[in-house]
Scaffold this active site. Structure first.
Site, short mmCIF file in Angstrom:
data_model
loop_
_atom_site.label_atom_id
_atom_site.label_comp_id
_atom_site.label_asym_id
_atom_site.label_seq_id
_atom_site.Cartn_x
_atom_site.Cartn_y
_atom_site.Cartn_z
NE ARG A 173 -4.21 -1.56 0.10
CZ ARG A 173 -4.32 -2.65 -0.66
NH1 ARG A 173 -3.33 -2.99 -1.47
NH2 ARG A 173 -5.41 -3.41 -0.60
CG HIS B 177 -3.08 -0.42 -6.71
ND1 HIS B 177 -3.42 0.24 -5.55
CD2 HIS B 177 -3.10 -1.74 -6.40
CE1 HIS B 177 -3.66 -0.63 -4.58
NE2 HIS B 177 -3.46 -1.85 -5.07
#
Length: 308
Positions: free
Chosen positions: A223, A271
């Site tokens: 993350r 991502h």
């Protein structure tokens, strides 16, 4: 029995098709065509707002449509409702592919050759054996173990660090804050696959980077909030770190003026390292539903006290 899917819209049709074929007795709905929310008993979601959860009085289980659950506001989910993260082959395979690509690109100096090409520079670099490099993985859950297993096939020396002790064949394992420094000093390439919790937010900081050997590289596929952006720039600009490959950032997406976009030692992807694949995820989730109906333990059940 009603199941509501509120997640990745482009994949919704594939989910609906699978349930229509393999679970004809179930009422599978796709947001925003949710119908009466009081009828919904199971929710498959990503970033469901607290007020939306509150509108589901008969919710029995919340299934995250991805491997992470940091998008879930635990305070909005009543304690009696299980929260389950996605554990499916598509996510695992995607992460193995991405991390293998990233590690090999760093190991074989691909980014150096990319920078040489515009100037027509032919400058062969030394090719060290994989056995001369140590790759360390932070986070030894399902994804971390799978990544280490694949990297072992290339011959890298392998290290792993986890909050609690884990033993993996062929991997030198470390656990807890007391052994973090010992883990870091031997890592030429550091991979972050930690869950995002209060304890791990900002863990990739100046202290971590300074503990790595000079010339080390990092790969963050966990993350964006794990990383302290300013500390990474400082470590790269000083020459202590060599490169960084980031599939996750803070914020997402980054604005065009963000310094990561133009930094010569940072490679960013949006991502995409690993994504839930409907063709493999839907059968896993349906099996989990059946386990719940039979009163059996759910696969991927998270521990609220640990945050993952």
């Amino acid at each position: 029995m009603s199941i509501l899917y509120r997640s990745d819209a482009p994949r919704a049709a594939a989910w609906a098709s699978y349930f229509a074929e393999h679970a004809t007795d179930l009422d599978f709905r796709v947001w925003p065509d949710a119908g009466n929310l009081e009828e919904v008993e199971y929710l498959i979601a990503w970033q469901a707002p607290a007020e939306f959860i509150a509108a589901l009085p008969n919710l029995k289980v919340l299934f995250s449509s991805g491997a992470g659950i940091d998008h879930v506001d635990f305070s909005a989910i009543p304690e009696h409702i299980p929260i389950v993260r996605m554990v499916e082959p598509g996510i695992i395979d995607g992460m193995i592919e991405y991390v293998s690509l990233a590690v090999l690109a760093l190991h074989r100096d691909f980014f150096d050759y990319v920078s040489m090409q515009p100037t027509g520079t032919w400058d062969p670099l030394e090719v060290p054996p994989a056995s001369s490099r140590t790759v360390g993985v932070m986070g030894l859950g399902v994804l971390g173990k799978a990544v280490l297993e694949r990297l072992a096939t290339f011959g890298f020396r392998l290290r792993g660090w986890n909050r609690s002790p884990r033993q993996i064949v062929g991997v030198e394992s470390f656990a807890g804050t007391d052994q973090l420094q010992q883990f870091l000093v031997g890592c030429d390439i550091l991979i972050c696959l930690l869950p995002l919790t209060e304890a791990t937010a900002g863990i990739l900081d100046r202290k971590i980077f300074s503990s790595l050997p000079k010339g080390a590289s990092i790969i963050n596929v966990a993350r964006g909030l794990h990383l302290v952006n300013e500390d990474l720039l400082e470590a790269l600009n000083s020459g202590h770190l060599s490169r960084a490959i980031l599939d996750v950032t803070d914020p997402e997406p980054m604005p065009p003026e963000h310094p990561f976009w133009r930094h010569p030692r940072i490679f960013v992807t949006p991502h995409v390292a690993s994504m839930t694949q409907p063709e493999t995820a839907a059968p896993i989730l349906l099996d989990n539903l059946r386990r719940h109906w039979r009163g059996e333990p759910l696969i991927g059940l998270i521990d609220r006290s640990r945050g993952y």
